[in-house]
Write a protein that holds these residues in place. Structure first.
Motif, PDB file in Angstrom:
ATOM      1  N   CYS A 186      45.147 -62.966  -1.787  1.00  0.00           N
ATOM      2  CA  CYS A 186      44.055 -62.042  -1.465  1.00  0.00           C
ATOM      3  C   CYS A 186      42.914 -62.764  -0.749  1.00  0.00           C
ATOM      4  CB  CYS A 186      43.549 -61.364  -2.735  1.00  0.00           C
ATOM      5  SG  CYS A 186      44.694 -60.167  -3.451  1.00  0.00           S
ATOM      6  N   ASP A 213      44.266 -55.234  -5.320  1.00  0.00           N
ATOM      7  CA  ASP A 213      45.436 -55.909  -5.878  1.00  0.00           C
ATOM      8  C   ASP A 213      45.046 -57.019  -6.851  1.00  0.00           C
ATOM      9  OD1 ASP A 213      46.987 -54.289  -4.271  1.00  0.00           O
ATOM     10  OD2 ASP A 213      47.185 -55.767  -2.674  1.00  0.00           O
ATOM     11  N   GLU A 218      48.441 -64.670  -6.747  1.00  0.00           N
ATOM     12  CA  GLU A 218      47.951 -63.405  -6.205  1.00  0.00           C
ATOM     13  C   GLU A 218      46.514 -63.541  -5.690  1.00  0.00           C
ATOM     14  OE1 GLU A 218      48.221 -59.759  -4.752  1.00  0.00           O
ATOM     15  OE2 GLU A 218      49.882 -60.686  -5.860  1.00  0.00           O
ATOM     16  N   SER A 228      40.216 -57.437  -2.937  1.00  0.00           N
ATOM     17  CA  SER A 228      41.274 -56.437  -2.837  1.00  0.00           C
ATOM     18  C   SER A 228      41.490 -55.785  -4.192  1.00  0.00           C
ATOM     19  CB  SER A 228      42.575 -57.099  -2.362  1.00  0.00           C
ATOM     20  OG  SER A 228      43.676 -56.246  -2.539  1.00  0.00           O
TER      21      SER A 228
END
Length: 216
Positions: free
Chosen positions: A196, A50, A192, A48
């Motif tokens: 993901c 992100d 995080e 991702s």
């Protein structure tokens, strides 16, 4: 669902193994040294957009790492997952899924039954509830390792149910709390990257997570 390749299963297995070690065990000098020596974040798959900020945060942390930081990282891990007092991001599913937020609740018993019926076993050195976030990745490590050797629809179904019914209903909330309360860039970034990765599995295995009421 399209059949995943052997390389994809091996990639999923490798990430699951890293996440198991990072999330289940206290951070050690050897663990952080391994991240640095193997350039684990540089070789982390891109699931991702992100992830880029999270990878940068972790790499910045590792770039300035010294053994003297070991205690502060252990304290960060401890306050997130064990306390003292109420942990900031309790890693056990039953805490989120039971109204009284107790360990070894009904959801834990359901997971135990699921593991027993599917022949999934592992040995623990401590009396740790089996619905610890980090232990799910140990099981995924096993499953993806087997799937890399043989395409097995029953085993794929086991993986889907494990995620759909037992992990995904509460993992986003746990990782949200972990990201919010972490005092180090290392654990903020790991939260995080873990999200993901789970989003990638949800997409590639075409999982529709069960919606559950959360109590934390």
């Amino acid at each position: 669902m399209a059949t995943l390749t052997r390389d994809t299963y091996l990639e999923y297995q490798g990430v699951a193994r890293i996440l198991h070690n990072v999330l289940f065990f206290d951070p050690s000098i050897d663990l952080i040294g391994s991240f640095i020596a193997h350039k684990s974040i540089d070789s982390w798959p891109d699931y991702s957009q992100d992830e880029s900020k999270a990878k940068q945060s972790i790499n910045n942390y590792l770039k300035h790492w010294s053994p003297e930081q070991s205690l502060s990282l252990k304290l960060d891990y401890g306050q997130l997952f064990y306390g003292p007092g109420d942990p900031s991001a309790a890693p056990w599913g039953s805490v989120y899924l039971s109204e009284k937020q107790l360990l070894n609740g009904e959801s834990t018993q359901s997971l135990m039954t699921f593991y027993r019926e599917r022949g999934i076993t592992f040995e623990l050195d401590s009396n740790q509830p089996i619905d610890h976030l980090g232990l799910f990745f140990a099981v995924l490590d096993q499953i993806f390792g087997q799937l890399s050797e043989e395409d097995n629809s029953e085993l794929t179904g086991t993986c889907i149910i494990l995620l759909q019914q037992h992990l995904l209903p509460w993992s986003d909330r746990c990782l949200e709390l972990m990201h919010h309360h972490a005092e180090s860039d290392f654990y903020r970034g790991i939260a995080e990257l873990t999200k993901c990765y789970l989003d990638e599995l949800t997409k590639s295995l075409q999982i529709v997570p069960i919606q559950a009421q959360l109590f934390r």
